[in-house]
Design an enzyme around this catalytic site. Structure first.
Site, PDB file in Angstrom:
ATOM      1  N   SER A 102      -2.939   6.074  13.019  1.00  0.00           N
ATOM      2  CA  SER A 102      -3.721   7.283  12.734  1.00  0.00           C
ATOM      3  C   SER A 102      -4.877   7.458  13.722  1.00  0.00           C
ATOM      4  CB  SER A 102      -4.291   7.212  11.315  1.00  0.00           C
ATOM      5  OG  SER A 102      -3.258   7.053  10.375  1.00  0.00           O
TER       6      SER A 102
HETATM    7  N1  SAM Z   1      -1.839   1.308   9.002  1.00  0.00           N
HETATM    8  C1  SAM Z   1      -1.102   1.524  10.212  1.00  0.00           C
HETATM    9  C2  SAM Z   1      -1.828   1.085  11.448  1.00  0.00           C
HETATM   10  O1  SAM Z   1      -2.946   0.541  11.322  1.00  0.00           O
HETATM   11  O2  SAM Z   1      -1.272   1.254  12.525  1.00  0.00           O
HETATM   12  C3  SAM Z   1      -0.579   2.916  10.373  1.00  0.00           C
HETATM   13  C4  SAM Z   1       0.439   3.199   9.366  1.00  0.00           C
HETATM   14  S1  SAM Z   1       1.564   4.483   9.667  1.00  0.00           S
HETATM   15  C5  SAM Z   1       0.573   5.920   9.514  1.00  0.00           C
HETATM   16  C6  SAM Z   1       2.433   4.366   8.105  1.00  0.00           C
HETATM   17  C7  SAM Z   1       3.316   3.138   7.994  1.00  0.00           C
HETATM   18  O3  SAM Z   1       3.780   3.065   6.648  1.00  0.00           O
HETATM   19  C8  SAM Z   1       4.550   3.181   8.873  1.00  0.00           C
HETATM   20  O4  SAM Z   1       4.587   2.065   9.705  1.00  0.00           O
HETATM   21  C9  SAM Z   1       5.710   3.187   7.861  1.00  0.00           C
HETATM   22  O5  SAM Z   1       6.851   2.498   8.312  1.00  0.00           O
HETATM   23  C10 SAM Z   1       5.062   2.495   6.681  1.00  0.00           C
HETATM   24  N2  SAM Z   1       5.708   2.727   5.378  1.00  0.00           N
HETATM   25  C11 SAM Z   1       6.229   3.875   4.861  1.00  0.00           C
HETATM   26  N3  SAM Z   1       6.695   3.643   3.613  1.00  0.00           N
HETATM   27  C12 SAM Z   1       6.448   2.339   3.328  1.00  0.00           C
HETATM   28  C13 SAM Z   1       6.685   1.498   2.195  1.00  0.00           C
HETATM   29  N4  SAM Z   1       7.272   1.930   1.083  1.00  0.00           N
HETATM   30  N5  SAM Z   1       6.292   0.193   2.266  1.00  0.00           N
HETATM   31  C14 SAM Z   1       5.691  -0.300   3.372  1.00  0.00           C
HETATM   32  N6  SAM Z   1       5.462   0.442   4.478  1.00  0.00           N
HETATM   33  C15 SAM Z   1       5.813   1.739   4.456  1.00  0.00           C
END
Ligand code: SAM
Length: 219
Positions: free
Chosen positions: A60
């Site tokens: 983000s």
């Molecule tokens: N927090 C991250 C960072 O510091 O880079 C950015 C996160 S990105 C906006 C959202 C992440 O959530 C993605 O990597 C996606 O694969 C993961 N995601 C989506 N659904 C999920 C789930 N049910 N459990 C775990 N991860 C999930």
């Protein structure tokens, strides 16, 4: 490397009103965002924009991350669960604030991303953060209860298991809304077993939270 760019970003986020709390400012100054960004776009690490980390996912924009981190009132010694490790950057910021007397676990559904998040955390000195591959919408039962839960992908509603795994007085921050639009950053404070105090902290745009208590996978 990038010390000047990082300091300029922090100064801008303070001026724009995104960064206020000393512990969050300190974490933004300390954690090297460029180490969490793919090599080919490293020069954009300190621009205020989201960046692609592969597999259709993003890290983000710093201003959004500032809103998320400030809204949770993180403090030393807390137990923090993050859903959506992505690059590992948010988990590193949380780890910097709660310290090694606290606990940070971050769950990622895409195994390749979890692997690189783990490597990024290790090389930046946050190897004690645990990265787990799985569906974070179910939370992490093994280590309940949590002081803070940070969800970094957008759910249609607050996932019930996450609320259940929160301590009384604990806070859950999550984007809630539709696919890529009409999303709001919510902070839910658990007053008691039945009551949540929900605060709306403005609009946002996140990738979908895919899982049993989120959106269905389109794979
Ligand atoms: N927090 C991250 C960072 O510091 O880079 C950015 C996160 S990105 C906006 C959202 C992440 O959530 C993605 O990597 C996606 O694969 C993961 N995601 C989506 N659904 C999920 C789930 N049910 N459990 C775990 N991860 C999930």
């Amino acid at each position: 490397m990038f010390e000047l760019e990082r300091e300029e970003l922090v100064e801008r986020l303070i001026r724009w009103g995104y960064l206020n709390k000393p512990e969050v400012v300190k974490a933004f100054r300390k954690v090297p965002r460029h180490e969490f960004v793919p090599d080919n776009i490293r020069d954009y690490s300190y621009a205020d924009q989201p960046l692609s980390i592969g597999h259709g996912q993003t890290i983000s924009a710093p201003s959004m991350i500032a809103i998320m981190m400030e809204s949770l009132d993180l403090a030393p010694g807390q137990k923090v669960l993050e859903i959506g490790a992505g690059s590992g950057y948010n988990a590193a910021l949380a780890a910097e604030i709660v310290g090694e007397k606290g606990r940070v676990i971050t769950i990622e559904r895409i195994a390749e991303l979890a692997k690189s998040a783990e490597a990024n955390l290790r090389k930046t000195g946050y190897g004690w953060v645990q990265v787990v591959v799985g569906d974070g919408t179910c939370g992490y039962e093994k280590e309940v209860l949590w002081d803070r839960i940070l969800v970094t992908a957008c759910a249609p509603t607050l996932p019930k298991p996450l609320i259940a795994q929160l301590k009384i007085g604990g806070k859950l921050g999550a984007p809630v809304g539709q696919h890529y639009m009409n999303q709001t950053w919510l902070v839910a404070e658990k007053r008691d077993e039945k009551n949540l105090k929900i605060q709306e902290c403005g609009g946002c745009s996140f990738v979908p939270l895919v899982g049993k208590h989120g959106w269905k996978s389109e794979d």
